[in-house]
Write an enzyme that holds these catalytic residues in place. Structure first.
Site, PDB file in Angstrom:
ATOM      1  N   GLY A 136       0.849  -1.182   0.000  1.00 41.81           N
ATOM      2  CA  GLY A 136       0.000   0.000   0.000  1.00 41.81           C
ATOM      3  C   GLY A 136       0.881   1.226   0.000  1.00 41.81           C
ATOM      4  O   GLY A 136       1.895   1.290   0.709  1.00 41.81           O
ATOM      5  N   LEU A 318      11.250  11.130 -13.070  1.00 42.82           N
ATOM      6  CA  LEU A 318      11.435  10.652 -14.443  1.00 42.82           C
ATOM      7  C   LEU A 318      12.198   9.336 -14.513  1.00 42.82           C
ATOM      8  O   LEU A 318      12.801   9.030 -15.551  1.00 42.82           O
ATOM      9  CB  LEU A 318      12.184  11.718 -15.255  1.00 42.82           C
ATOM     10  CG  LEU A 318      11.505  13.087 -15.385  1.00 42.82           C
ATOM     11  CD1 LEU A 318      12.461  14.096 -16.000  1.00 42.82           C
ATOM     12  CD2 LEU A 318      10.234  12.968 -16.210  1.00 42.82           C
ATOM     13  N   ASP A 349       7.258   5.205  -3.862  1.00 46.15           N
ATOM     14  CA  ASP A 349       6.953   5.305  -2.436  1.00 46.15           C
ATOM     15  C   ASP A 349       8.206   5.624  -1.632  1.00 46.15           C
ATOM     16  O   ASP A 349       8.171   6.424  -0.692  1.00 46.15           O
ATOM     17  CB  ASP A 349       6.331   4.002  -1.935  1.00 46.15           C
ATOM     18  CG  ASP A 349       4.995   3.718  -2.583  1.00 46.15           C
ATOM     19  OD1 ASP A 349       4.337   4.665  -3.034  1.00 46.15           O
ATOM     20  OD2 ASP A 349       4.604   2.528  -2.639  1.00 46.15           O
ATOM     21  N   ALA A 379      16.473   1.732  -2.951  1.00 49.59           N
ATOM     22  CA  ALA A 379      15.259   0.936  -2.745  1.00 49.59           C
ATOM     23  C   ALA A 379      15.011  -0.012  -3.909  1.00 49.59           C
ATOM     24  O   ALA A 379      14.534  -1.136  -3.706  1.00 49.59           O
ATOM     25  CB  ALA A 379      14.065   1.860  -2.543  1.00 49.59           C
ATOM     26  N   GLY A 384      10.885  -6.261  -3.097  1.00 48.00           N
ATOM     27  CA  GLY A 384       9.715  -5.951  -2.286  1.00 48.00           C
ATOM     28  C   GLY A 384       9.571  -4.469  -2.024  1.00 48.00           C
ATOM     29  O   GLY A 384      10.545  -3.785  -1.724  1.00 48.00           O
TER      30      GLY A 384
END
Length: 408
Positions: A136, A318, A349, A379, A384
């Site tokens: 989420g 971008l 996120d 990240a 995940g």
């Protein structure tokens, strides 16, 4: 001990000791941890406690003098005073708010399938593996802000189903400072089905469930947490009336608002005059501006058009081409950091959470975007959407790769 009596005594213990772990409360009352979690969930829904990883504390904004009688668990008078306080406007943001972020957003259960390529229409592919985990945009961004060094309060809504405890356990264990977990009696916990190909690209289908059922009363309960924050970070995975209410609270309390317009919906334009910063990717920026965003120059044009529609500042991500920023006066470009992409599912996120944390800690927009770009590059090297780097990793990457912010 009767359940109601135990819950009353939990309030008394929390009033005396401030905050306690689930394990400690289970020992004190000689019941299981699951029983204590159920008690704390009930008390949180009543507006009396704040859940955090591993335990709970009494809500600071409640008038403790009104809770001195063990038998009084009626909070209607507290809710009434809370609603009345919406008309209060704080004129300044004290230093105690620095580094604090409130994230209002979604919690989903993610089912991720790794495939060599995306399936064609009507085609069945055999996935190399499938995983099940927390996700989420709201939950991911809250986790990213926490890993980037902010003190985070996360507010979300889940269903009264088999994923309810899964959400609680995740939020208790992931390190977020505190959270508000509302529960729907009619809708299921949100979910997402995600395909990730060999290039690390992804396609996602979301079933929002309880995320779209946040009530005005639940929005009202978030006022003290927004008031205690430097930045409010929101997305578009919740019902728009609730989102509008949360943004209005932040406006009245003079809290900076960042809106990540994902998943994109045309109704986002209603929020533009009420926010301080919007962070679309190239697809979302194209839809908002009417300009096909393909490169830095087209992103520059699109950011100016989005600003004209009401957003004070615009930041367009971008991907491999970096970030374009327009602060209402000047345009800036930040190149992307080099990364070996494994899974891009949580890249946006990660960026938004790190951006909110950096702004809350006092960085200007260019500095915060620079840090968030490095954070997101790390990240995507992890599998995940909920796997985020830490501050030390980000600082090391910024030293290793000398990236500069340039005016364009």
């Amino acid at each position: 001990m009767y359940r109601e009596r135990r819950r009353e005594q939990i309030i008394s213990v929390l009033r005396r000791q401030g905050q306690l772990s689930v394990s400690h409360l289970a020992d004190v009352f000689k019941v299981t941890k699951e029983t204590i979690r159920s008690d704390l969930q009930h008390l949180q829904k009543a507006g009396l406690v704040t859940r955090y990883h591993g335990g709970a504390s009494l809500k600071k904004h409640l008038m403790q003098a009104e809770l001195t009688h063990d038998g009084d668990l009626n909070i209607s008078h507290l809710m009434q005073s809370q609603r009345q306080s919406h008309h209060m406007v704080q004129k300044g943001r004290p230093d105690t708010m620095i580094g604090k972020v409130c994230v209002f957003g979604s919690f989903n259960v993610d089912i991720v399938a790794k495939v060599p390529r995306f399936p064609k229409n009507g085609e069945t592919l055999v996935a190399r593996e499938a995983t099940f985990g927390p996700g989420g945009k709201g939950a991911n961004q809250a986790l990213a802000a926490n890993r980037a060094g902010a003190k985070v309060h996360f507010a979300t809504k889940v269903g009264n189903d088999q994923f309810n405890s899964f959400a609680q356990n995740h939020l208790e264990s992931c390190g977020i400072d505190s959270f508000t977990l509302y529960e729907s009696e009619t809708e299921s916990t949100g979910s997402a089905v995600i395909y990730v190909n060999d290039e690390g690209e992804n396609i996602i289908a979301i079933s929002p469930g309880a995320n779209k059922q946040v009530t005005s009363e639940e929005v009202a309960e978030l006022m003290p947490f927004i008031n205690d924050s430097k930045v409010l970070l929101v997305q578009l995975e919740n019902n728009f009336d609730a989102l509008d209410g949360v943004i209005q609270l932040a406006n009245g309390l003079k809290v900076q608002v960042i809106l990540n317009p994902a998943p994109y919906a045309a109704e986002v334009e209603r929020f533009l005059p009420k926010i301080d910063l919007i962070t679309p990717n190239e697809t979302e920026a194209s839809a908002m501006s009417g300009v096909e965003v393909l490169d830095v120059e087209s992103a520059k044009r699109a950011s100016s058009i989005i600003h004209q529609k009401g957003a004070k500042s615009v930041l367009i991500t971008l991907g491999k081409q970096g970030v374009v920023i327009f602060n209402g006066e000047n345009h800036y470009h930040i190149p992307a950091y080099s990364a070996v992409a494994v899974d891009t599912t949580g890249a946006g996120d990660a960026f938004n959470g790190a951006l909110a944390a950096s702004l809350a800690k006092g960085m200007n927009l260019s500095q915060a975007a620079h840090y968030a770009t490095a954070f997101a590059s790390l990240a995507v090297e992890k599998e995940g959407a909920a796997n985020m780097p830490n501050e030390a990793e980000v600082e090391a990457r910024m030293v290793q790769q000398q990236i500069s912010v340039t005016a364009i």
